[in-house]
Design a protein around this motif. Structure first.
Motif, short mmCIF file in Angstrom:
data_model
loop_
_atom_site.label_atom_id
_atom_site.label_comp_id
_atom_site.label_asym_id
_atom_site.label_seq_id
_atom_site.Cartn_x
_atom_site.Cartn_y
_atom_site.Cartn_z
N ASP A 78 0.83 -1.22 0.00
CA ASP A 78 0.00 0.00 0.00
C ASP A 78 0.85 1.26 0.00
O ASP A 78 0.61 2.18 -0.79
N TYR A 79 1.84 1.32 0.90
CA TYR A 79 2.69 2.52 0.98
C TYR A 79 3.43 2.76 -0.34
O TYR A 79 3.51 3.89 -0.82
N ASN A 82 1.09 3.89 -3.08
CA ASN A 82 0.74 5.30 -2.86
C ASN A 82 1.84 6.23 -3.39
O ASN A 82 1.56 7.36 -3.76
#
Length: 191
Positions: A78-79, A82
């Motif tokens: 996810d990081y 992003n």
């Protein structure tokens, strides 16, 4: 993208109580050149190391308070997504490191292997920078609910360290109550 600010805001500020510990360790890691946040090309490595640091705190919480360690490889994905990194970028990073086991059929398992491998490296580095007693003191201080005795919020890691110094005897008593946690730290924080 300023990876340093992203790590501080997206990863380390996720848990306000733990932020002082993360910042102290991260600053030591940067000083030693273990993490690089001001040069292009180190973003994936820095994010995985930051999540590995969270993972080690989560493992401490699991062992100390029997709470689930929720930090996982999904956070890494996810990081990084992003930040605009694709699965191919992440996989290329993993393939560059011969120590990370690649599963051609399961991207998630490959990222999990990368996080597990990096968590071991981060644990080794943390124990190189700090004694096992200091690691316990710091993580315990930012994870324990001291409300029964007093309430204390830390503005920065200097305040956290001052708190530890003035309450050293009380924290040492907790070490005696939880010898298995101390043993886990002394044997390398292996998850």
């Amino acid at each position: 993208m300023d990876i340093e600010n992203y790590i501080e805001e997206a990863i380390f500020e996720e848990t306000e109580k733990h932020k002082c510990f993360y910042q102290l360790v991260w600053d030591n890691f940067k000083e030693d050149g273990f993490v690089i946040t001001d040069e292009e090309g180190h973003e994936i490595d820095a994010v995985i190391k930051a999540v590995a640091l969270q993972n080690l705190v989560g493992e401490f919480i699991y062992r100390m308070y029997d709470e689930v360690n929720e930090t996982g490889y999904e956070d890494v994905i996810d990081y990084l997504q992003n930040l605009g990194y694709s699965e191919e970028d992440i996989l290329a990073y993993c393939e560059e490191n011969e120590e990370i086991e690649i599963d051609e059929e399961d991207f998630g398992l490959t990222v999990k292997n990368a996080l597990d491998h990096t968590s071991e490296i981060v644990a080794d580095k943390m124990l190189e920078e700090f004694s096992a007693d200091d690691v316990f003191d710091m993580i315990f201080t930012v994870t324990y609910d001291f409300e029964q005795d007093f309430t204390f919020d830390f503005e920065d890691y200097e305040e956290m360290q001052a708190f530890i110094d003035t309450n050293h005897d009380q924290i040492d008593n907790y070490k005696l109550e939880y010898p298995s946690v101390m043993s886990w730290i002394e044997s390398g924080l292996i998850c």
